[in-house]
Scaffold this motif. Sequence first.
Motif, mmCIF file in Angstrom:
data_model
loop_
_atom_site.group_PDB
_atom_site.id
_atom_site.type_symbol
_atom_site.label_atom_id
_atom_site.label_comp_id
_atom_site.label_asym_id
_atom_site.label_seq_id
_atom_site.Cartn_x
_atom_site.Cartn_y
_atom_site.Cartn_z
ATOM 1 N N THR A 67 11.705 8.430 4.214
ATOM 2 C CA THR A 67 10.727 7.754 3.348
ATOM 3 C C THR A 67 11.072 6.930 2.382
ATOM 4 O O THR A 67 10.416 6.089 1.682
ATOM 5 C CB THR A 67 10.124 9.600 2.709
ATOM 6 N N GLU A 68 12.311 7.034 1.988
ATOM 7 C CA GLU A 68 13.065 5.653 1.082
ATOM 8 C C GLU A 68 13.292 4.388 1.682
ATOM 9 O O GLU A 68 14.033 3.605 1.124
ATOM 10 C CB GLU A 68 14.257 6.438 0.283
ATOM 11 N N GLY A 69 13.092 4.455 3.151
ATOM 12 C CA GLY A 69 13.711 3.431 3.770
ATOM 13 C C GLY A 69 12.646 2.219 4.123
ATOM 14 O O GLY A 69 12.750 1.575 5.222
ATOM 15 N N ARG A 70 11.737 2.300 3.032
ATOM 16 C CA ARG A 70 10.508 1.179 3.388
ATOM 17 C C ARG A 70 11.067 -0.076 3.473
ATOM 18 O O ARG A 70 10.588 -1.172 3.983
ATOM 19 C CB ARG A 70 9.604 1.726 2.418
ATOM 20 N N GLU A 71 11.733 -0.401 2.404
ATOM 21 C CA GLU A 71 12.411 -1.696 2.187
ATOM 22 C C GLU A 71 13.244 -2.388 3.561
ATOM 23 O O GLU A 71 12.861 -3.406 4.206
ATOM 24 C CB GLU A 71 13.348 -2.104 0.949
ATOM 25 N N ILE A 76 13.454 -5.233 8.876
ATOM 26 C CA ILE A 76 13.476 -5.183 10.202
ATOM 27 C C ILE A 76 12.253 -6.035 10.918
ATOM 28 O O ILE A 76 12.554 -6.627 11.962
ATOM 29 C CB ILE A 76 13.659 -3.846 10.497
ATOM 30 N N GLY A 77 11.006 -5.386 10.365
ATOM 31 C CA GLY A 77 10.061 -6.317 10.825
ATOM 32 C C GLY A 77 10.053 -7.811 10.792
ATOM 33 O O GLY A 77 9.733 -8.584 11.685
ATOM 34 N N ASN A 78 10.390 -8.098 9.704
ATOM 35 C CA ASN A 78 10.757 -9.696 9.411
ATOM 36 C C ASN A 78 11.633 -10.390 10.307
ATOM 37 O O ASN A 78 11.708 -11.256 10.786
ATOM 38 C CB ASN A 78 11.306 -9.847 8.275
ATOM 39 N N ALA A 91 4.098 -4.109 15.417
ATOM 40 C CA ALA A 91 4.105 -2.760 15.119
ATOM 41 C C ALA A 91 4.723 -1.965 14.096
ATOM 42 O O ALA A 91 4.259 -1.193 13.529
ATOM 43 C CB ALA A 91 4.877 -2.424 16.436
ATOM 44 N N VAL A 92 6.082 -2.632 13.648
ATOM 45 C CA VAL A 92 6.766 -2.257 12.533
ATOM 46 C C VAL A 92 5.806 -2.184 10.965
ATOM 47 O O VAL A 92 5.496 -1.153 10.350
ATOM 48 C CB VAL A 92 7.776 -2.860 12.164
ATOM 49 N N HIS A 93 5.321 -3.656 10.926
ATOM 50 C CA HIS A 93 4.386 -3.689 9.710
ATOM 51 C C HIS A 93 3.111 -2.895 9.746
ATOM 52 O O HIS A 93 2.971 -2.366 8.717
ATOM 53 C CB HIS A 93 4.128 -5.275 9.406
ATOM 54 N N GLU A 94 2.318 -2.946 10.830
ATOM 55 C CA GLU A 94 1.118 -2.200 10.762
ATOM 56 C C GLU A 94 1.395 -0.555 10.755
ATOM 57 O O GLU A 94 0.742 -0.004 9.867
ATOM 58 C CB GLU A 94 0.681 -2.172 12.161
ATOM 59 N N ALA A 95 2.552 0.014 11.272
ATOM 60 C CA ALA A 95 2.928 1.308 10.937
ATOM 61 C C ALA A 95 3.377 1.517 9.559
ATOM 62 O O ALA A 95 2.794 2.800 9.008
ATOM 63 C CB ALA A 95 4.112 1.955 11.812
ATOM 64 N N LEU A 96 4.051 0.749 9.019
ATOM 65 C CA LEU A 96 4.440 0.973 7.537
ATOM 66 C C LEU A 96 3.179 0.804 6.669
ATOM 67 O O LEU A 96 3.183 1.492 5.671
ATOM 68 C CB LEU A 96 5.352 -0.316 7.189
ATOM 69 N N LEU A 97 2.047 0.074 6.974
ATOM 70 C CA LEU A 97 0.967 -0.023 6.240
ATOM 71 C C LEU A 97 0.314 1.087 6.140
ATOM 72 O O LEU A 97 -0.453 1.627 5.087
ATOM 73 C CB LEU A 97 0.166 -1.383 6.461
ATOM 74 N N GLU A 104 0.711 -0.380 -4.923
ATOM 75 C CA GLU A 104 -0.160 -1.471 -4.681
ATOM 76 C C GLU A 104 0.677 -2.818 -4.599
ATOM 77 O O GLU A 104 0.260 -3.652 -3.613
ATOM 78 C CB GLU A 104 -1.309 -1.658 -5.862
ATOM 79 N N PRO A 105 1.593 -2.996 -5.338
ATOM 80 C CA PRO A 105 2.514 -4.143 -4.869
ATOM 81 C C PRO A 105 3.179 -4.096 -3.724
ATOM 82 O O PRO A 105 3.377 -5.322 -3.028
ATOM 83 C CB PRO A 105 3.457 -4.268 -6.196
ATOM 84 N N PHE A 106 3.714 -3.207 -3.321
ATOM 85 C CA PHE A 106 4.411 -3.033 -2.146
ATOM 86 C C PHE A 106 3.238 -3.276 -0.918
ATOM 87 O O PHE A 106 3.864 -3.565 0.334
ATOM 88 C CB PHE A 106 5.339 -1.405 -1.872
#
Length: 386
Positions: A67-71, A76-78, A91-97, A104-106
């Motif tokens: 849960t702390e590995g969002r950054e 990784i998506g980039n 896939a990575v960015h949609e799952a993260l969103l 809100e900033p993230f």
Amino acid sequence: MLELLALLLPIAAASGWFIARRQYAADRRFHRVRELNASYTRGLEYMLQDRVEEALDLLSETAATDTEGRELRLAIGNFFRRRGEVDKALAVHEALLSQAGLTEPFRSRIQLELGTDYSAAGLLDRAEGIFIALQDRPDFSTCSLESLLRIYEREREWEKAIDCLKRLRRSQKPLHRETIAQFYCELAQQEHDAGRDDDALALTEAALRDDPKCARALLQRARLLAGRREWSELTAILTMLERHAPVFLPEILDLGILLHAARKDEEGLIAWLTHLHKDCGCSEAAVLLSERLAAEKSVAAATDYVLSAISSSPSVPLTRRLLALMKQSSTEEQLAALPSVMLALHSLLPPRTRRYNCSQCGFTASEIYWRCPSCQYWETIKPVTE
């Protein structure tokens, strides 16, 4: 005493249970952190061993459960996108969103990367929608406007590109030397191709209001004016081009000839060509002048002129012209020496085609591009001076 003991025993039992539970949770967190650290360390080792695929798979799996590995997941998506694996990046960015609890900033950062993914995948409508939504947010305005500008250039939506660039100019200089003048020139070309030269002229005027030194707008306007036989304004435009963009003078020599022919001013044409060669260094003007001397006077007069021009400012076009004049000469000694001279010089001279070069990336072409196909910079391709 017994009553007090009976009261304290449940409290002691509850306290023991609470302490044990906290210790158990702390132990679980400790072991979980160790497992995550071990996974991240192993992923880094894979990277250092150039086992990129294994590293990415491991880090993706680890970050998905952290849960702390969002950054890290965002990074990784980039990385996937930069490798050209846009489907994985999406896939990575949609799952993260889709995760709950995002600030809100993230969330906006993820949306920005997702818009870039869509753009890389060619899904420009989706990308445009995301960037439009982000363009008014202070921390994401510049990046969003730059991305929108890339989309509008790609889609040739020049009016939207003009509006976007106006907003972008307020915060910083454009990355690829984009100018509103260039976009007006694109619109002018569209109008000219559709046979609407009045509208095309108005757009070149708008381009020159934005950038009075824009070589493309001057060239476009000159050709439109020549087509309408508006000689007085054409003279003014040729003078402006000579002042602001002399490297493009070879592009308008035919217009100067047309202008002086319409005025039946041969002396004026000769004076103009002489001026362009002597004062502006335009070798092509000297070549044209020698052709007129050969036609109206003699090959000898043209040869003398070219020899004089070469002695003052040698160039490839003049050397070629001298060879052509020597070929027309009737002097036996010149004719006998000509094959050897031509063979030697042709081995040194580049092919006789007009060449253009990008000052930004070195891209070379046989025709002019106002936007470099290689580096995408505007107004960096200019004629090569031989």
